[in-house]
Design a protein around this motif. Sequence first.
Motif, mmCIF file in Angstrom:
data_model
loop_
_atom_site.group_PDB
_atom_site.id
_atom_site.type_symbol
_atom_site.label_atom_id
_atom_site.label_comp_id
_atom_site.label_asym_id
_atom_site.label_seq_id
_atom_site.Cartn_x
_atom_site.Cartn_y
_atom_site.Cartn_z
ATOM 1 N N ASP A 120 0.912 -1.268 -0.114
ATOM 2 C CA ASP A 120 0.107 0.083 -0.034
ATOM 3 C C ASP A 120 0.742 1.323 0.115
ATOM 4 O OD1 ASP A 120 0.890 0.275 2.457
ATOM 5 O OD2 ASP A 120 -0.947 -0.012 3.519
ATOM 6 N N GLU A 121 0.286 2.463 -0.140
ATOM 7 C CA GLU A 121 1.062 3.615 -0.272
ATOM 8 C C GLU A 121 1.615 3.980 0.866
ATOM 9 O OE1 GLU A 121 2.579 6.405 -2.438
ATOM 10 O OE2 GLU A 121 1.259 4.951 -3.390
ATOM 11 N N LYS A 122 1.180 3.877 2.114
ATOM 12 C CA LYS A 122 1.823 4.076 3.414
ATOM 13 C C LYS A 122 2.972 3.213 3.530
ATOM 14 C CE LYS A 122 1.002 4.355 8.331
ATOM 15 N NZ LYS A 122 0.226 4.009 9.416
ATOM 16 N N ARG A 181 4.852 2.110 1.078
ATOM 17 C CA ARG A 181 5.491 2.352 0.247
ATOM 18 C C ARG A 181 6.349 3.576 0.533
ATOM 19 N NH1 ARG A 181 5.075 0.832 -5.270
ATOM 20 N NH2 ARG A 181 2.999 0.184 -4.680
ATOM 21 N N ALA A 182 5.807 4.535 1.212
ATOM 22 C CA ALA A 182 6.464 5.899 1.629
ATOM 23 C C ALA A 182 7.248 5.649 2.561
ATOM 24 C CB ALA A 182 5.340 6.834 2.157
#
Length: 61
Positions: free
Chosen positions: A45-47, A49-50
Amino acid sequence: MAEKPKSVVLSVVAVAVFAGLARMVLQKIRADRAARATNVAGPVDEKTRAWISDVVRTPRQ
């Protein structure tokens, strides 16, 4: 008569080589199926990945 044992040995070696290759292919297929079933490297998910990007880019002290 002297040529017959050579041809038998050659065919036995060839069969052993092909059997070994077939065994390796089957092991690879089974490993791929097991890895797909466990979903070890699934979608991120994006979180997450960041967070990974931040951890990789931040210099350690």
